[in-house]
Write an enzyme that holds these catalytic residues in place. Sequence first.
Site, mmCIF file in Angstrom:
data_model
loop_
_atom_site.group_PDB
_atom_site.id
_atom_site.type_symbol
_atom_site.label_atom_id
_atom_site.label_comp_id
_atom_site.label_asym_id
_atom_site.label_seq_id
_atom_site.Cartn_x
_atom_site.Cartn_y
_atom_site.Cartn_z
ATOM 1 N N ARG A 67 0.814 -1.229 0.000
ATOM 2 C CA ARG A 67 0.000 0.000 0.000
ATOM 3 C C ARG A 67 0.844 1.274 0.000
ATOM 4 O O ARG A 67 0.633 2.178 -0.814
ATOM 5 C CB ARG A 67 -0.907 0.029 1.245
ATOM 6 C CG ARG A 67 -2.135 -0.806 1.152
ATOM 7 C CD ARG A 67 -2.467 -1.414 2.497
ATOM 8 N NE ARG A 67 -1.492 -2.464 2.737
ATOM 9 C CZ ARG A 67 -1.672 -3.737 2.342
ATOM 10 N NH1 ARG A 67 -2.817 -4.074 1.812
ATOM 11 N NH2 ARG A 67 -0.740 -4.657 2.513
ATOM 12 N N THR A 68 1.784 1.361 0.925
ATOM 13 C CA THR A 68 2.519 2.621 1.090
ATOM 14 C C THR A 68 3.389 2.892 -0.129
ATOM 15 O O THR A 68 3.406 4.005 -0.662
ATOM 16 C CB THR A 68 3.384 2.548 2.364
ATOM 17 O OG1 THR A 68 2.581 2.048 3.431
ATOM 18 C CG2 THR A 68 3.923 3.916 2.725
ATOM 19 N N LYS A 95 25.818 -5.092 -1.485
ATOM 20 C CA LYS A 95 27.277 -5.327 -1.532
ATOM 21 C C LYS A 95 27.974 -4.618 -0.387
ATOM 22 O O LYS A 95 29.198 -4.500 -0.388
ATOM 23 C CB LYS A 95 27.848 -4.801 -2.846
ATOM 24 C CG LYS A 95 27.319 -5.442 -4.101
ATOM 25 C CD LYS A 95 28.046 -4.817 -5.293
ATOM 26 C CE LYS A 95 27.309 -5.000 -6.589
ATOM 27 N NZ LYS A 95 27.848 -4.117 -7.634
ATOM 28 N N ARG A 117 11.464 3.563 3.914
ATOM 29 C CA ARG A 117 10.961 2.602 4.914
ATOM 30 C C ARG A 117 12.139 1.751 5.363
ATOM 31 O O ARG A 117 12.895 1.238 4.526
ATOM 32 C CB ARG A 117 9.864 1.719 4.326
ATOM 33 C CG ARG A 117 9.480 0.559 5.253
ATOM 34 C CD ARG A 117 8.286 -0.204 4.778
ATOM 35 N NE ARG A 117 7.051 0.547 4.972
ATOM 36 C CZ ARG A 117 5.828 0.008 4.913
ATOM 37 N NH1 ARG A 117 5.698 -1.278 4.684
ATOM 38 N NH2 ARG A 117 4.769 0.748 5.094
ATOM 39 N N HIS A 147 4.841 5.821 11.531
ATOM 40 C CA HIS A 147 4.328 5.644 10.172
ATOM 41 C C HIS A 147 3.378 6.829 9.950
ATOM 42 O O HIS A 147 2.158 6.680 9.953
ATOM 43 C CB HIS A 147 3.606 4.298 10.068
ATOM 44 C CG HIS A 147 3.324 3.835 8.681
ATOM 45 N ND1 HIS A 147 3.493 4.622 7.553
ATOM 46 C CD2 HIS A 147 2.851 2.639 8.223
ATOM 47 C CE1 HIS A 147 3.143 3.933 6.487
ATOM 48 N NE2 HIS A 147 2.757 2.729 6.866
HETATM 49 N N1 CP Z 1 -0.321 -0.131 5.965
HETATM 50 C C1 CP Z 1 0.881 -0.360 5.397
HETATM 51 O O1 CP Z 1 1.909 0.252 5.737
HETATM 52 O O2 CP Z 1 0.835 -1.311 4.407
HETATM 53 P P1 CP Z 1 2.100 -1.766 3.537
HETATM 54 O O3 CP Z 1 3.050 -2.463 4.470
HETATM 55 O O4 CP Z 1 1.537 -2.657 2.468
HETATM 56 O O5 CP Z 1 2.728 -0.521 2.971
#
Ligand code: CP
Length: 327
Positions: A67-68, A95, A117, A147
């Site tokens: 999603r993100t 590497k 992320r 998040h």
């Molecule tokens: N909600 C969320 O962060 O989903 P993803 O891990 O798919 O990005």
Amino acid sequence: MTVDVEQLNERGELRHLINLGLLDREHLDAILSLATRYLTPVGASAPRDDILKGRTVANLFFEASTRTRASFELAAKRLRADVLNLDVNMSSRAKGESIMDTIFTLQAMQVDIFVVRDASTGVPARIAQQVAPHVCVLNAGESDVSHPTQGLLDLLTIQRHKGDVRELCVAIVGDVKHSRVARSAHQALTKFGVGELRLVGPAELLPDDDAFEKAVRVTELADGLRGADVVMALRVQRERFAELDDIPDPQEYFRRYGLTEERLELARRDAIVMHPGPMNRGVEIDSAVADGPQSVIQEQVTNGLAIRMAVLALIHRHIRGAQGAAV
Ligand code: CP
């Protein structure tokens, strides 16, 4: 260890988005308000704007995401940015290259915005401390800590269904201890004065007492659901358990904490059901609830794209201002 970084520039404009807890409500309001302008019904043509034309966004996801990552990519493209999705498994980090060397390399290719992320705490903030003055960093999920765009999309979803959160009881159910989603939701909801925030789950999956200020901890699912206006189910995050033996058995977990239609009847009749995804159906949530009439899970996804467009559009003011000053 959390790392402090200034998220605003010297004019008070949003530059980085790392942690909602360190931002004033006015900045959250600005994001939410712009996001509503980027919302169109599913099936209508997607909203577009050329505000990021000539800018470059790099998505660096050192942890899995559907999603993100997809919504940041679509958000950047709908604002006309060039988008780089670095394949981290095929990158030179495999590497032994340090993450900062990767960042500096991409910055030399005129990347203006990094979407990051990572499983380790502090990575987005450390990058933000070291990038060039015009460059922005957006946290797309940091360990169990933060998040921020998820917290904003969750708040937007609740507001659109329930209005002012000050009268609401929100129950977050499941593995709260390992959840960055819950931490960012808590920050967003408390900033807007949520009436009651319940953290519901087995004692070993609830956070320490010094975390989640003002939230109520409940270990019996029925007590946690009773009278709730919003029920947010969370996945058991197996990847964040220090000891594999501590991961709950899925069937036993569902028996005690799975969100079923019968249990949902304890919440208010008009309660909404949320889940950040990815869902483990039959573990924390039954399909009849996930796909049922009270579920707003797909709306969360739609709202997430609008929130990410709004954040990208707002930080563009910083990039424009900083590059103007450098000319
Ligand atoms: N909600 C969320 O962060 O989903 P993803 O891990 O798919 O990005």
